[in-house]
Design a protein around this motif. Sequence first.
Motif: not given
Length: 164
Positions: A19, A22-23, A26-27, A65, A68-69
């Motif tokens: 998680e 993945y954050k 995504s950034e 996930k 979602e980001f």
Amino acid sequence: RQTKVDAIYVLGGSQTNLEHKYKTASELYHRGICKRIWILSRPGITEYSVSLGRNLTNNEWSILKLKEFGVPSECIEPIKIKEGFFGTFSEAKGISSLIEKRGYKSLLLISSPKHLYRAEISFGNFLKDQHTSIYVQESGGRALLRDLLVEFIKLKVYQYLLVR
């Protein structure tokens, strides 16, 4: 990091670690660093989805996930890696082969802070003759002292037995 890359590869890990990774991925995606995110395709199932009425597969959970980001599913590619005893080494070998097949010249690895150096030397071992630029980015997360000691031992095994 502002350098654009051909692909971002998120190394495997626990659901909590993933998680964080993945954050981070995504950034970087939203900053325009790369439009292709590779994730480790993992067999098995994870948490229950009320909307589907069943447990999600690991790949479904990962894609969900990232979505979602804010990463579109068409920009996410699960990559199957031939499993080996040394997970990071196997990932490095498989991803390096894919980099060569696709003719990519740059790769950004996302890993937990404790694992970053071992990931970098593993991928560097396979990509050194391909003229591929490797960048590394740590994700968030914490490590217990026990985890750091285990990582140190793994790093030494990689340095003395696997990476030459």
